[in-house]
Design a protein around this motif. Sequence first.
Motif, PDB file in Angstrom:
ATOM      1  N   PRO A  80       0.821  -1.213   0.000  1.00 49.56           N
ATOM      2  CA  PRO A  80       0.000   0.000   0.000  1.00 49.56           C
ATOM      3  C   PRO A  80       0.858   1.268   0.000  1.00 49.56           C
ATOM      4  CG  PRO A  80      -0.754  -1.554   1.675  1.00 49.56           C
ATOM      5  CD  PRO A  80       0.563  -2.057   1.174  1.00 49.56           C
ATOM      6  N   VAL A  81       0.530   2.189  -0.902  1.00 44.83           N
ATOM      7  CA  VAL A  81       1.217   3.479  -0.975  1.00 44.83           C
ATOM      8  C   VAL A  81       0.154   4.565  -1.117  1.00 44.83           C
ATOM      9  CG1 VAL A  81       3.262   2.447  -2.055  1.00 44.83           C
ATOM     10  CG2 VAL A  81       1.463   3.425  -3.497  1.00 44.83           C
ATOM     11  N   PRO A  82       0.471   5.815  -0.786  1.00 41.49           N
ATOM     12  CA  PRO A  82      -0.510   6.892  -0.937  1.00 41.49           C
ATOM     13  C   PRO A  82      -0.965   7.039  -2.380  1.00 41.49           C
ATOM     14  CG  PRO A  82       1.321   7.604   0.446  1.00 41.49           C
ATOM     15  CD  PRO A  82       1.708   6.283  -0.140  1.00 41.49           C
ATOM     16  N   ASP A  83      -2.243   7.397  -2.550  1.00 39.02           N
ATOM     17  CA  ASP A  83      -2.797   7.566  -3.892  1.00 39.02           C
ATOM     18  C   ASP A  83      -2.120   8.722  -4.621  1.00 39.02           C
ATOM     19  OD1 ASP A  83      -4.579   5.516  -3.434  1.00 39.02           O
ATOM     20  OD2 ASP A  83      -6.203   6.847  -2.779  1.00 39.02           O
ATOM     21  N   ASN A  84      -2.069   8.586  -5.954  1.00 38.85           N
ATOM     22  CA  ASN A  84      -1.590   9.666  -6.832  1.00 38.85           C
ATOM     23  C   ASN A  84      -0.207  10.173  -6.427  1.00 38.85           C
ATOM     24  OD1 ASN A  84      -4.110   9.676  -8.263  1.00 38.85           O
ATOM     25  ND2 ASN A  84      -4.975  10.810  -6.530  1.00 38.85           N
ATOM     26  N   SER A  85       0.669   9.240  -6.116  1.00 37.06           N
ATOM     27  CA  SER A  85       2.007   9.605  -5.648  1.00 37.06           C
ATOM     28  C   SER A  85       3.085   9.021  -6.554  1.00 37.06           C
ATOM     29  CB  SER A  85       2.239   9.097  -4.215  1.00 37.06           C
ATOM     30  OG  SER A  85       1.420   9.772  -3.292  1.00 37.06           O
ATOM     31  N   VAL A  86       4.253   9.621  -6.476  1.00 33.35           N
ATOM     32  CA  VAL A  86       5.466   9.041  -7.044  1.00 33.35           C
ATOM     33  C   VAL A  86       6.122   8.210  -5.947  1.00 33.35           C
ATOM     34  CG1 VAL A  86       7.744   9.522  -7.992  1.00 33.35           C
ATOM     35  CG2 VAL A  86       5.802  10.961  -8.613  1.00 33.35           C
ATOM     36  N   VAL A  87       6.495   6.981  -6.261  1.00 31.19           N
ATOM     37  CA  VAL A  87       7.121   6.086  -5.292  1.00 31.19           C
ATOM     38  C   VAL A  87       8.557   5.825  -5.721  1.00 31.19           C
ATOM     39  CG1 VAL A  87       7.059   3.800  -4.240  1.00 31.19           C
ATOM     40  CG2 VAL A  87       4.918   5.013  -4.707  1.00 31.19           C
ATOM     41  N   ASP A  88       9.488   6.047  -4.811  1.00 30.00           N
ATOM     42  CA  ASP A  88      10.912   5.817  -5.082  1.00 30.00           C
ATOM     43  C   ASP A  88      11.482   4.851  -4.063  1.00 30.00           C
ATOM     44  OD1 ASP A  88      11.837   7.575  -7.346  1.00 30.00           O
ATOM     45  OD2 ASP A  88      10.937   9.106  -6.074  1.00 30.00           O
ATOM     46  N   LEU A  89      12.058   3.757  -4.543  1.00 25.64           N
ATOM     47  CA  LEU A  89      12.799   2.857  -3.661  1.00 25.64           C
ATOM     48  C   LEU A  89      14.110   3.511  -3.269  1.00 25.64           C
ATOM     49  CD1 LEU A  89      12.156  -0.502  -5.513  1.00 25.64           C
ATOM     50  CD2 LEU A  89      11.622  -0.065  -3.105  1.00 25.64           C
ATOM     51  N   GLU A  90      14.359   3.609  -1.978  1.00 32.15           N
ATOM     52  CA  GLU A  90      15.589   4.240  -1.494  1.00 32.15           C
ATOM     53  C   GLU A  90      16.665   3.223  -1.148  1.00 32.15           C
ATOM     54  OE1 GLU A  90      15.806   7.315  -1.839  1.00 32.15           O
ATOM     55  OE2 GLU A  90      13.737   8.021  -1.902  1.00 32.15           O
ATOM     56  N   ALA A  91      16.280   2.134  -0.493  1.00 29.52           N
ATOM     57  CA  ALA A  91      17.250   1.097  -0.110  1.00 29.52           C
ATOM     58  C   ALA A  91      16.476  -0.153   0.275  1.00 29.52           C
ATOM     59  CB  ALA A  91      18.124   1.563   1.059  1.00 29.52           C
ATOM     60  N   ALA A  92      17.103  -1.299   0.081  1.00 28.04           N
ATOM     61  CA  ALA A  92      16.486  -2.568   0.469  1.00 28.04           C
ATOM     62  C   ALA A  92      17.587  -3.547   0.828  1.00 28.04           C
ATOM     63  CB  ALA A  92      15.623  -3.138  -0.664  1.00 28.04           C
ATOM     64  N   GLY A  93      17.236  -4.536   1.675  1.00 21.77           N
ATOM     65  CA  GLY A  93      18.203  -5.569   2.039  1.00 21.77           C
ATOM     66  C   GLY A  93      18.467  -5.588   3.521  1.00 21.77           C
ATOM     67  N   GLY A  94      19.702  -5.917   3.879  1.00 21.47           N
ATOM     68  CA  GLY A  94      20.084  -5.969   5.284  1.00 21.47           C
ATOM     69  C   GLY A  94      19.875  -7.335   5.884  1.00 21.47           C
ATOM     70  N   THR A  95      20.156  -7.442   7.184  1.00 15.27           N
ATOM     71  CA  THR A  95      20.019  -8.719   7.874  1.00 15.27           C
ATOM     72  C   THR A  95      18.559  -9.090   8.082  1.00 15.27           C
ATOM     73  OG1 THR A  95      20.272  -7.507   9.966  1.00 15.27           O
ATOM     74  CG2 THR A  95      22.243  -8.543   9.052  1.00 15.27           C
ATOM     75  N   ALA A  96      17.668  -8.096   8.078  1.00 13.12           N
ATOM     76  CA  ALA A  96      16.228  -8.340   8.100  1.00 13.12           C
ATOM     77  C   ALA A  96      15.662  -7.931   6.747  1.00 13.12           C
ATOM     78  CB  ALA A  96      15.572  -7.528   9.224  1.00 13.12           C
ATOM     79  N   ASP A  97      14.536  -8.538   6.374  1.00 14.62           N
ATOM     80  CA  ASP A  97      13.912  -8.146   5.119  1.00 14.62           C
ATOM     81  C   ASP A  97      13.244  -6.792   5.312  1.00 14.62           C
ATOM     82  OD1 ASP A  97      12.852  -8.863   2.331  1.00 14.62           O
ATOM     83  OD2 ASP A  97      11.070  -8.251   3.423  1.00 14.62           O
ATOM     84  N   ILE A  98      13.769  -5.779   4.666  1.00 18.82           N
ATOM     85  CA  ILE A  98      13.235  -4.434   4.831  1.00 18.82           C
ATOM     86  C   ILE A  98      13.521  -3.633   3.567  1.00 18.82           C
ATOM     87  CG2 ILE A  98      15.347  -3.506   5.881  1.00 18.82           C
ATOM     88  CD1 ILE A  98      13.496  -1.891   7.762  1.00 18.82           C
ATOM     89  N   ALA A  99      12.614  -2.766   3.253  1.00 20.44           N
ATOM     90  CA  ALA A  99      12.833  -1.824   2.162  1.00 20.44           C
ATOM     91  C   ALA A  99      12.316  -0.469   2.596  1.00 20.44           C
ATOM     92  CB  ALA A  99      12.123  -2.274   0.891  1.00 20.44           C
ATOM     93  N   PHE A 100      13.033   0.567   2.226  1.00 21.61           N
ATOM     94  CA  PHE A 100      12.624   1.941   2.481  1.00 21.61           C
ATOM     95  C   PHE A 100      12.190   2.564   1.160  1.00 21.61           C
ATOM     96  CE2 PHE A 100      15.691   1.077   5.884  1.00 21.61           C
ATOM     97  CZ  PHE A 100      14.981   1.499   6.999  1.00 21.61           C
TER      98      PHE A 100
END
Length: 698
Positions: A377-397
């Motif tokens: 889920p992301v806010p409506d009518n928005s631009v979405v940019d992946l900033e970073a993902a990975g690490g020792t836990a599954d996480i994405a910003f």
Amino acid sequence: MIAALSLAACSPGPATQSAQKGASAPMMDDPYLWLEEVEGERALEQVKAWNASTAAELTADADFEAYRQRGEAILSNPDRIATPYHIMGDMVSNFWTDTKNTHGLWRVATIDDYLAGTPAWRTLLDLDALSEAENKNWVWGSVTCLAPEYDRCLIRMSDGGSDAGVLREFDVSRAAFVEDGFVVGEAKHDFTWVDADTILISSDFGPGTLTQSGYGRQVKMWKRGQTLADAPLIKEIAVEDVGFGVSYGRTRAKNYPLITRNMTFWDYEYFHVRPDGSLVKVPMPQTATVSEMFAGKGIIQLNAPWGAYPAGSLLAYDLDALIERGEFGVEPVFTPTKAQSVRQIAAGKDRLYLAMLQDVSGKLLALDADWRASEVPVPDNSVVDLEAAGGTADIAFFTAQNFATPPTLFATQMGAEPAAIASLDNLFDPATVEVKQHFATSKDGTRIPYFVVRPKGATGPLPTVLHVYGGFRGGQLPTYLARHPSRIGPMAMFWVEAGNSFVLANIRGGDEYGPEWHSQVLKENRQKVHDDLYAVGEDLKASGLSSTLAASGRSNGGLVVGAAYTQRPDLFDGIIMGVPLSDMWRYDKLLAGASWTGEYGDPDIPEEWAYLGKYSPYQHLRADADYPPIMIYTSTKDDRVHPGHARKMAARMTEQGHKVYYFENIDGGHIGAADAAGEAYRAALMMIYAKDTLTTAE
């Protein structure tokens, strides 16, 4: 994410056109070749004179200083989001600038503290202190750290913001450069890790080691303790190729070094590197890219159809099967619809994230190792940019924003709703503006989307700035108006606040609708980009939205609006032409220009000059034309698009008696400014230019 080859450059000395071009091409006498001498005394004297003239007119406006000060406050605001730069195991890194740290701080904090909103930052590198200590103007470039320990990193930084930079090895635990580590002086480098004592590097190794585009044509495997000259060569390409990219991906506890041979800007070969330095080619189409590594697989993104798979599709192949046994087969991962475009791909520990557009509105998907997709889920009518993902836990910003809503940073983890980590305060009341998406019809019938931002409740036509790009798969996205809409910075917000209209057009050449939105307008089809711009401009006027109209663009967009200046002066009342190409007769001989023949065509080939010559702005300037006032800006330190393009355009227009405002920042590289102060000054100049030009012309 796997790094691609960045645009870099090297500058040939100016030469006569007769010596550079074949007899089949037109022999144009160019009296302004001396302006191609980037640091030439005569050229810089002319630049300073133009700068002084522009400053005398535009900074004298009563509103200039207020815009400049407000712009600098916005761009250097310490309340900005500390966006993740990389995830390094259980740490997150960030690169931070503000009024005190104008060169920037590279720093780290634990992910747990970061998620809690209480990061205890540890500074690894203070570029302001380093600049002072070494008497340099250090500008951050990039960093590549070795997983899984992330204790050693390779840093690229440049003196003044150019694409060329230095390479230095860095020890994270000591927060210091490594004495006798991997260090190389200024050049156009690309580098990555193989293991803790070995790197891959492509660079300027001496005479004969650069391509015509100015990139390295050799890759060496450099071991600690060796001299770079003694490092063995593992791959060499032709001088006519563009250059190399080197990177590595990590999946299932293994690192996979990768070499990219860029034959043209849009044609590639990929090679996995075994520990002994031998190479294994990925047998896929030359138009496709290896975009990520996840679940033991290489992820291929198709930029043209391949068998039953349409352009834009994602496929996967088994890394170890190919590298260890020479076995290659693909399986489908994801196929976008005609209305969709996959903009970014990033591998987390357990999920592969796809940042997408659907009719230029953002979506985020998460795929598991069996390629089952779920929508985040992301806010409506928005631009979405992946900033970073990975690490020792599954996480994405990821960040989400739109014209009226500033960026909010979210963290997403499996089994949980995305959590808002930080958001920016609004710099204007979103209720005071309205945003609508419209569609124009181009000359060939293609529907071209564009966004219109106007004061809420405004009626009738308004003075309008129309911003475009139109090339290199560079989509133009509706990001927050106060900051960087396509790098004109806060000027867009100033313009709307003053009662005017800002328009962002998604003309072809970008990636808003996948790779075919770009491939439709390559080379001989380039005029369609200009036709798209004119269709939007005409639609704005026909629909009663625009009174006076200026076209704005930078880099390739600067070329697009430069062509509009000569092709359709009747449609536009002003032009803002930033860090532009303008001389398509010589562009391939200036800095990185030779690498772009896959986009534009080769002017040395008569058949290709036949279409390049139809829109090249510099060659079409006429003394008897009724051109609108134009503002041109560039940077002396831009070693990607040669400042000679802007200089020669200004010189010829001035000679012909046309009104030109010219500004060249001495620092700043291709971005056109080295820091917030420089960007704010330029934004204020553009605002006063637009106000004087468009409101006076009403």
